[in-house]
Design an enzyme around this catalytic site. Sequence first.
Site, short mmCIF file in Angstrom:
data_model
loop_
_atom_site.label_atom_id
_atom_site.label_comp_id
_atom_site.label_asym_id
_atom_site.label_seq_id
_atom_site.Cartn_x
_atom_site.Cartn_y
_atom_site.Cartn_z
CG ASN A 101 38.61 55.42 8.64
OD1 ASN A 101 39.36 56.29 8.17
ND2 ASN A 101 37.96 55.58 9.78
CG PHE A 102 42.55 54.07 3.14
CD1 PHE A 102 42.70 53.05 4.08
CD2 PHE A 102 42.52 53.74 1.79
CE1 PHE A 102 42.81 51.72 3.66
CE2 PHE A 102 42.65 52.43 1.37
CZ PHE A 102 42.79 51.40 2.31
CB CYS A 158 19.86 100.63 -0.08
SG CYS A 158 21.25 101.29 0.86
CB CYS A 191 33.91 99.08 -2.24
SG CYS A 191 34.51 99.22 -3.93
CB CYS A 201 40.81 58.17 11.15
SG CYS A 201 40.77 58.74 12.85
CG ASN A 259 38.09 60.70 7.06
OD1 ASN A 259 37.82 61.30 8.09
ND2 ASN A 259 38.13 59.38 6.99
CB THR A 260 37.89 64.88 9.73
OG1 THR A 260 38.79 63.87 10.18
CG2 THR A 260 36.46 64.47 10.02
CB CYS A 291 28.21 97.95 -0.14
SG CYS A 291 27.25 99.48 -0.12
CB CYS A 345 35.58 91.99 -6.79
SG CYS A 345 34.98 93.03 -5.44
#
Lengths: 447, 426
Positions: free
Chosen positions: B134-135, B345, B355, B137, B202-203, B351, B384
């Site tokens: 565990n590196f 629709c 836009c 927390c 991890n968190t 929308c 997009c």
Amino acid sequence: MNQTPNIAADRLPPDILARNFSDAHPPLTEGQATIESDRCFFCYDAPCVEACPTGIDIPGFIKKISTGNITGSARTILESNIFGGSCARVCPTEILCEGKCVRNSQEDRPIQIGTLQRHATDWQMGTGEQPFSRAPLTGKRIAVVGAGPAGLACAHRLAMQGHDVVVFDARPKGGGLNEYGVAAYKLADEFAQKEVAFVLSIGGITVENEMVLGRDITLASLRAQYDAVFLGIGHAGVRALGITGEYFPGVRNAVEFIEDLRVSPTKSDVPVGRRVVVIGGGNTAIDAAVQAKRLGAEEVTLVYRRAAENMSATTVEQEWAQTNDVTIRYWSAPVRIDGSEDGVASVTFARGLTKDGRPVYDQGEYTLEADMVLKAVGQLFLPDPLAEDEIVIEGGRIRVDAEGRTTMTGVYAGGDCTAGEDLTVAAVRDGRNAAEAITADLMKAGN
Amino acid sequence: MADLSINIAGIRSPNPFWLASAPPTDKEYNVRRALEAGWGGVVWKTLGEDPPVVNVSSRYGATRYNGQRMAGLNNIELITDRPLAVNLAEIKSVKKDYPDRAIIVSIMVPCVEESWKRILPLVEETGADGIELNFGCPHGMSERNMGSAVGQVPEYVEMVTRWCKQYTRMPVIVKLTPNITNILNPARAALRGGADAVSLINTIQSVVGVDLDAMAPMPVVDGRGTHGGYCGPAVKPIALRMLGEIARTPDTSVLPISGIGGISNWRDAAEFLVMGATSLQVCTAAMHYGFRIVEDMIDGLSNWMDEKGFETIADVTGRAIPNFVNWNQLNLKFKTLASINQDACIKCGLCYIACEDTSHQAISKTLLNGERHYDVIDEECVGCNLCAHVCPVDDCITMVPQPVEGVETWNEHPNNPMSKIPAKAG
């Protein structure tokens, strides 16, 4: 009214009556309101807003409920419609805002706009605070005739704009049809009076009760004494059936029956028949029929001349009647009422159908036994009190322009006494818009 | 039927779904319930040295979004607060009864060789299948120079990993913290230290919200709050990116990966697998709904693999990695256009306003036969996807790829000043 053995009060025990006339559609809980408000898509240029006669920013107020800004939500509603509380309860939302909700297309289940509106406005009224304040006083005095939704909406907006307002009303209490003309369970717990008090709490409005136009006051004298006059005098008349037997004991107008129920605190003193026939197809007919049933009538039949889709009562209202054990008979025109001086005995109807696009009643007759008949075939505007004035009546209603100006300078009108839908929400719009026109005209006149 | 069994760094389990080292794996009672429910394995909540840590009361904060509970979860709980011997006895008992499941033990002791040397044989004696370092927390333990305080320094990661490889025969999984700028640095350090696998993420350090009455970050402990570790569905995008980064980089790609970060259903699981994971660790979803959620994860993943014709997890792992590239390798000639299915629709206008206000004014709003009508203006649409994302109706707005003529990436594009450098430079 004359009593007959089959028409009696006190048919049900007090606790049952209390339950039958309590709030028919209880409010949303906090949790329900949150879930329901989260369902709203917050549409742009939303169809529901367009469908609301008062143009409430519906997505706006629902969004505010979902974010916990209930103060802002109530204000959004009430700034367009100060009667948002009663409209939330009595509006036929299924043909207005909810009928246009885009969720109908998606899942056939609109947002419960009416109940959400009630959630916010109930909260506001629960605080006891008036969300609006008055502009600097203008010194103008305006007379409003009629303390119903049109008159009071007008008075509230005028007071907000800094004018002083005197409201004259023919009845002992204000509220108009909200107080006297709607089923008790729709506006339970004295809601109409609470709302009148809420509207008046802005200040600057005086109400003079039991002042009848044409008897105690005249339009000419009001016009002389005030800077402007608004008429929100509604309907004073009721249509007759025009058939024989209409005046037998036991035959009465539905509006009077509804009013008796609203005036009675316990409902136990309002007489009702065992077999009740209601004639008509609007909300008054539904309110009368359902309340007759809830008062203890054994059989209630609502009879309408044409088909379900022709009724002015909506599908939701018709189903409400049916779930309340009211039988609805369509395509039946009343022919005659039989009875005697002792009371009504039966009503005979002619069956009809559509021929070449027109209703024809030649399909034979049938008779319903009845000891009480409630007539609900429409209400009328009675122009008599205005006969002396330069007010043009058109199609049986006061003629007004788009902003509510009558043909008489300085006199405005709105609500049921003018043309348009006979809805509370439309009356509120008329009153509010007329107030805006009054202020604009007074300021333009520069006096 | 697809074969869901896995072998990661020599650790076998009947399916890739493990419970992550967290509150659900703190005790034998919970772990037995999880294994009964069908989980392929568990990573036992982190063991430390005695005396055990003390945890506070009021431990979780959560993000609620538009009615969805726990879109993100934040916790300020530390490692196990039970004596080491109790945990070891329970691990041994569980492993004995569930020999086919992966029982991995998470460990966090001070960055001192003696400490690691002391605890590793004790863990090995339980019969556990592997250890996870565990590196990661990010709260509480890091203030004591453990957890993410180690994970943020590649040299420490390498050093401790090496000690572990030296003092135990068990496979070593190094759990990486996302609270760094480049995930490849600790991943490479783990590799150098001899790690058998890495697990991530991890968190994430977080303040999940502020109590506006108490004027303190949530969760509020007697009037005060502290930062915690953020997890749950909200962190999945961050996890997927870090996973993919390790899986696509040639030197780190040799590391087997146990994927962690907001996995809530089989679809998330599949996404982690194709971005390089072999085993999958879950916590928030189980804490939200209970252990039973694994049933649909297994079933859904299996059905999806059958549909796609994948027979084993190894067939799935890393499938999307060849297509996970840097931006400058995307084809600038590609164009996709929004298309609105008018029958679907519902006229909400979302929308249009998205836009119009925030993008390219590529949707028109008109009245057609008295009804609202929205249409895409192809000439203005840059593809997009925003309209497709805001549309509340599934498959109403779709993005339609247009025919592509050739490939031109930024590397070749005339607007790129670097592209004008003569070819000999390359």
